[in-house]
Design an enzyme around this catalytic site. Structure first.
Site, PDB file in Angstrom:
ATOM      1  N   TRP A 109       0.832  -1.201   0.000  1.00 25.16           N
ATOM      2  CA  TRP A 109       0.000   0.000   0.000  1.00 25.16           C
ATOM      3  C   TRP A 109       0.870   1.255   0.000  1.00 25.16           C
ATOM      4  O   TRP A 109       0.548   2.246  -0.646  1.00 25.16           O
ATOM      5  CB  TRP A 109      -0.908   0.009   1.235  1.00 25.16           C
ATOM      6  N   HIS A 110       2.000   1.189   0.698  1.00 22.80           N
ATOM      7  CA  HIS A 110       2.853   2.369   0.829  1.00 22.80           C
ATOM      8  C   HIS A 110       3.581   2.711  -0.461  1.00 22.80           C
ATOM      9  O   HIS A 110       3.939   3.878  -0.666  1.00 22.80           O
ATOM     10  CB  HIS A 110       3.870   2.173   1.960  1.00 22.80           C
ATOM     11  N   GLY A 111       3.831   1.746  -1.311  1.00 19.73           N
ATOM     12  CA  GLY A 111       4.530   2.094  -2.535  1.00 19.73           C
ATOM     13  C   GLY A 111       4.822   0.907  -3.417  1.00 19.73           C
ATOM     14  O   GLY A 111       4.872  -0.244  -2.962  1.00 19.73           O
ATOM     15  N   PHE A 125       1.897   8.530  -1.328  1.00 25.00           N
ATOM     16  CA  PHE A 125       1.167   7.282  -1.171  1.00 25.00           C
ATOM     17  C   PHE A 125      -0.320   7.466  -1.431  1.00 25.00           C
ATOM     18  O   PHE A 125      -1.059   6.517  -1.436  1.00 25.00           O
ATOM     19  CB  PHE A 125       1.376   6.708   0.240  1.00 25.00           C
TER      20      PHE A 125
END
Length: 488
Positions: free
Chosen positions: A336-338, A488
């Site tokens: 999800w963060h990257g 993000f």
């Protein structure tokens, strides 16, 4: 990383001149409309939010508008439909649309690069090109926020709204639009249908939280960023002790940056009569990694808990299911963060940290306030906090590094014999400011944020402290850095 990039037009950071002009104008118009004109206030919020987001890149306003219309319509359709198969189809349409946008803009190039590298590893060439994709600011945040609405309506935890303006305001609410907190529809959406009254005490509390958030960002995060960037970008030039210090700087950069943003967002929301969920609870005072994740980015952690971990079976199954589900939510959290393997490894590493607590059933031991009623932690508590912080900092190396190879090289250089050498970079002024920050957070740890309970001080002392923070912000303004979580 492929060719995925973030392109911003004119930046409207919370600490920018543009925003300091924008906020008073919206605030004044909002309360001039009057608390009884709920629909007009909601319309102003939508307009202001679209201006705010369009200031970054007007091209992506269509994504928010389309997502809002889709989920609003699906919510109404779910309310009218009782047949299980139809309801599931509607839910999957919402999930597909929202995650489809997120997947394309954020992960298309990552998956193409990974697939091409896999074929190359086995001696074959896959002729698929990446795209020059511009990543919409905050897409991960508002995507999860709208998903919470359709999932809760599907599960009949929430009645769908018929007020499309109120729903659009919920999706695009500008204080938390681009970097959270990720609000639940059950908490925020109903607030758009009730009269909001201006409460002086709430406004003062909001301004106080904004002040503390700005201090975290401008003084702590931006100054730590200078040295974190210098050391990470030239890590082969420094000894192990300096690299460890660089990792510490990044740990405070990301905390000051992200929790500072959350404080400002929550404070601004209070000015408009809204209450957002708490997003940070002094995570660096945690005594184990489970406690850390109950205190860090709370809105995301609880989102994954409620909408992924529990549906997968949570902790109800056997040990194998618990371990599987734990690794799934941490790895998905990393993704999800990257779109980079560094984030996936960061998530997996945190899952490994969590594993001993899960196996010994000690993942819910530390739920109370640390050193409650005492000025200082016990020796045991202090050692637990230090170990947890150290493990977290090591994991942050993968989060900060440009690639997996960069992270591994950085860690190898840390844990070399040069770890015991003298620091080559030691900015004492910044370290003193970090200590001041930590002491303030420690003394205020019983509140939702460090200054919440500062009323116990005599008024002159309170104002002296506020003035001190303002002086420090003007005196030690770091080089302006984009908020980390905007990507993000």
């Amino acid at each position: 990383m492929g060719n995925t990039s973030i392109e911003l037009c004119t930046n409207m950071f919370f600490n920018s001149i543009e925003f300091f002009i924008f906020l008073p104008i919206v605030f004044s118009l909002y309360w001039l409309i009057g608390a009884k004109n709920i629909k007009s206030q909601n319309f102003l919020i939508v307009l202001a939010s679209y201006v705010f987001y369009g200031w970054w890149d007007w091209r992506f306003l269509s994504l928010i508008l389309f997502s809002s219309i889709v989920d609003y319509s699906i919510g109404l359709a779910l309310d009218k439909q009782n047949k299980s198969s139809y309801r599931k189809t509607l839910l999957w349409i919402s999930i597909s649309v929202n995650l489809g946008f997120l997947g394309f803009f954020k992960y298309y190039n990552f998956f193409i690069d990974s697939l091409r590298d896999s074929f190359t590893f086995f001696g074959a060439d896959l002729n698929i090109s990446t795209l020059n994709i511009i990543l919409p600011v905050g897409i991960s945040f508002y995507t999860f926020q709208t998903l919470s609405y359709t999932i809760d309506v599907f599960n009949k935890k929430l009645k769908p709204t018929k007020d499309i303006v109120g729903f659009m305001a919920f999706v695009s609410f500008f204080p938390q639009l681009v970097a959270g907190p990720i609000e639940r529809a059950t908490n925020l959406l109903p607030q758009f249908s009730i009269e909001r009254k201006f409460v002086y005490r709430d406004a003062v509390n909001g301004l106080r939280q904004i002040l503390w958030g700005l201090f975290k960002k401008i003084v702590i995060a931006d100054n730590c960023a200078k040295y974190a960037n210098l050391i990470f970008n030239n890590h082969t030039d420094y000894n192990g002790s300096t690299l460890l210090l660089g990792a510490f700087f990044f740990a405070f950069q990301i905390y000051g940056d992200f929790s500072g943003y959350s404080d400002i967002a929550i404070g601004i929301s209070r000015l408009f009569g809204f209450n957002l969920k708490r997003n940070f609870a002094y995570p660096y005072f945690s005594r184990d990694i489970a406690e850390f994740w109950r205190r860090w980015h709370i809105s995301l952690s609880t989102w994954f808990r409620d909408y992924l971990y529990i549906p997968l079976g949570g902790s109800k199954g056997g040990l194998k299911m618990k371990i599987r589900n734990t690794f799934i939510i941490f790895i998905v959290s990393g993704l999800w963060h990257g779109a980079n393997w560094t984030f996936i490894i960061w998530g997996a590493l945190n899952a490994f940290y969590f594993l001993p607590l899960l196996l010994t059933n000690r993942n819910r031991v530390n739920t109370d306030l640390i050193a409650q009623g005492n000025y200082f932690p016990s020796l045991k508590e202090a050692s637990q906090m230090f170990l947890t912080f150290l493990l977290t900092t090591i994991a942050w190396v993968f989060f900060r590094a440009d690639s997996v190879g960069h992270a591994i090289s950085y860690l190898q250089h840390i844990f070399s014999s040069s770890l015991f050498f003298k620091f080559e970079i030691f900015p004492s002024t910044i370290l003193i400011l970090v200590m001041f920050f930590l002491i303030t957070e420690w003394l205020g740890r019983s509140g939702n944020y460090a200054l919440e309970k500062i009323d116990f001080l005599f008024k002159p002392l309170r104002w002296a402290f506020y003035i001190l923070l303002i002086i420090l912000m003007f005196s030690f303004t770091g080089e302006e850095q984009q908020f980390i979580y905007f990507q993000f």
